[in-house]
Design a protein around this motif. Structure first.
Motif, PDB file in Angstrom:
ATOM      1  N   GLU A   1       0.723  -1.057  -0.254  1.00  0.00           N
ATOM      2  CA  GLU A   1      -0.004  -0.345   0.140  1.00  0.00           C
ATOM      3  C   GLU A   1       1.153   1.230   0.371  1.00  0.00           C
ATOM      4  OE1 GLU A   1      -2.470  -0.320   3.239  1.00  0.00           O
ATOM      5  OE2 GLU A   1      -4.251  -2.195   2.027  1.00  0.00           O
ATOM      6  N   THR A   2       1.943   0.895   0.385  1.00  0.00           N
ATOM      7  CA  THR A   2       2.807   2.400   0.278  1.00  0.00           C
ATOM      8  C   THR A   2       4.210   1.641  -0.582  1.00  0.00           C
ATOM      9  OG1 THR A   2       5.025   1.304   1.906  1.00  0.00           O
ATOM     10  CG2 THR A   2       2.683   2.283   3.372  1.00  0.00           C
TER      11      THR A   2
ATOM     12  N   GLU B   1       4.109   6.158  -2.947  1.00  0.00           N
ATOM     13  CA  GLU B   1       5.059   6.812  -1.702  1.00  0.00           C
ATOM     14  C   GLU B   1       6.450   6.178  -1.806  1.00  0.00           C
ATOM     15  OE1 GLU B   1       1.735   5.820  -0.459  1.00  0.00           O
ATOM     16  OE2 GLU B   1       0.963   6.925  -1.783  1.00  0.00           O
ATOM     17  N   ARG B   2       6.853   5.140  -1.416  1.00  0.00           N
ATOM     18  CA  ARG B   2       8.229   4.432  -1.002  1.00  0.00           C
ATOM     19  C   ARG B   2       9.610   5.152  -2.035  1.00  0.00           C
ATOM     20  NH1 ARG B   2      10.465   0.089   1.785  1.00  0.00           N
ATOM     21  NH2 ARG B   2       8.449   0.100   2.991  1.00  0.00           N
TER      22      ARG B   2
END
Length: 463
Positions: A28-29, A32-33
């Motif tokens: 889910e990240t 943004e990662r």
């Protein structure tokens, strides 16, 4: 049973649920990662504890020390190398692969290899290969090329009246392997197979291309004594250029060589009606390499190797042991690759093919091609950057217009600040960067985000 093992077994459902939650949090990240993980060698090298503490202790330490350093290689802007992600179905299949833990090599325990053969049949149809080709799963394109060239080595012996598998490569004498723009894994395979890296002879390519000059290839064949191997490319690594497979196959009729085609990701052009002509003639090959953890978007590691001569393949890789049973007309998988142990890699591929069919994977391929074209157009508009080759399929190869040194290009890539990850290359002698589109998650928004980051990074270089 060790008490920590017994305790973990007793609470296995909740431990798997905690692991599932951690996996979901990572996925889910992805947006943004940072596309590329941070280095942190200073965190490596912890001593092994006498008492481990069980799964929860391992999860906690992984979350603290290792997860923050991992890249978003499964994400939509990891354009380095040629890296796919894992479709939801492929991920489900891969989790089940570990859960069921099959060694799918023997007909004494047949379900695994039966599933693999069904999956290989689907892939054969997907790439437009005829039933004359048999296929086997391997770990990646390097192993696929190695297996294909091992079969070619045995064919060379057959033509010369020697048995290489029994008597060794020395019985062959000098061997020539001809190619226009061979991938580095080909030289590695030749080293492993005892043929030697110097067996690879580079044939001139067409002007401004990476595709082999067929006339130059014929001249090289004319000057070659004895049978040889030709490695053709269906998608070069820098610019996804394609050799004329039909013309090369026509040469084989006159000069009698083994034709191995490295189609690691270029084979997927067959899924797009607009681009299928690029791989016309693929079925004429004697052996074919296709990587699956690239554009099929299954987890690492997964590839497939096809050949028209499974009899020679079994001659090379047969494993004589009483508990394995005799070789048959349809050899068990243990007799077809270097691996005696063979995890059920096919299950992830089976899941994604079964879940999304031909149309779903066609959509992934065509969306990636559209994304590469769009990024190529953006690169052409950014002052200070220039395309080095047309965007033929799914790779954008470009460089700085001024002072394109490896150091400045590395600084440009670093200047993306994790928004996207690109890898360096050298094209026609010039240092460059390349962006390869093969992830099922990549969208138009990711292209725009990457283009903005490139524009900022170029300005930062010249400020």
């Amino acid at each position: 049973m060790h008490p920590e093992l017994a305790a973990d077994l007793g609470r296995l459902p909740e431990l798997l649920e905690e692991t599932r939650q951690r996996a979901l949090a990572f996925l889910e990240t992805l947006d943004e990662r940072p596309a590329i993980g941070r280095s942190g060698a200073e965190n490596a090298g912890a001593p092994l504890a006498e008492e481990g503490g069980g799964v929860r202790a391992a999860l906690a330490e992984f979350a603290e020390r290792w997860e923050p350093r991992l890249s978003a290689s499964a994400g939509p802007r990891y354009f380095g190398f040629v890296t796919g992600g894992a479709t939801p179905a492929a991920l489900a299949g891969d989790w089940l692969t570990s859960a069921v833990d099959q060694n799918s090599n023997s007909s004494l325990d047949p379900a695994g290899q039966q599933l693999e053969r069904e999956t290989v049949g689907w892939l054969r149809e997907l790439f437009g290969l005829s039933a004359a080709h048999r296929g086997t799963f391997v770990s990646g394109a390097t192993m696929s090329n190695t297996v294909g060239l091992a079969i070619a080595r045995e064919w060379l012996g057959e033509r010369l009246g020697v048995d290489v598998a029994e008597d060794g490569v020395g019985a062959l004498g000098p061997v020539r392997v001809l190619s226009g723009s061979a991938h580095s894994s080909v030289a590695k395979a030749l080293s492993v197979l005892g043929l030697g890296r110097t067996a690879l002879r580079t044939v001139p390519v067409l002007p401004g291309r990476e595709a082999v000059d067929v006339a130059a290839l014929e001249r090289a064949l004319t000057g070659t004594q004895g049978p040889c191997v030709v490695v053709a490319n269906a998608g070069t690594v820098n610019t996804v250029d394609f050799d004329d497979l039909r013309a090369i196959a026509a040469l084989r009729e006159r000069y009698g060589f083994w034709l191995h085609v490295d189609a690691a990701f270029g084979a997927f052009a067959a899924l797009s009606p607009e681009h299928a002509e690029l791989v016309a003639g693929l079925d004429l090959a004697d052996s074919v390499c296709v990587d699956l953890h690239k554009w099929l978007n299954v987890p690492y590691d997964s590839a497939v190797q096809f050949t028209r001569r499974p009899d020679l393949q079994a001659r090379v890789f047969q494993n004589a042991a009483a508990y394995l049973g005799p070789l048959s007309e349809h050899p068990d998988l243990v007799h077809l690759t270097p691996e005696n142990s063979h995890r059920l890699r096919a299950l992830a591929a089976w899941f994604t093919l079964r879940a999304y069919g031909r149309s779903g994977h066609r959509e992934i391929v065509e969306r990636c091609i559209a994304g590469a074209r769009a990024l190529g157009a953006e690169v052409a508009r950014i002052e200070g950057l220039e395309l080095l080759a047309p965007v033929r399929l799914n790779v954008v190869c470009f460089s700085l217009t001024a002072d394109p040194t490896p150091e400045r290009l590395a600084a440009l890539a670093d200047g993306l600040e994790g928004e996207a990850f690109l890898t360096p290359t050298r094209y026609a002698g010039r240092p460059a960067l390349r962006a390869a589109f093969s992830n099922w998650r990549t969208t138009e928004a990711d292209v725009r985000r990457t283009a903005r980051a490139l524009a900022r990074a170029v300005r930062g270089l010249t400020a």
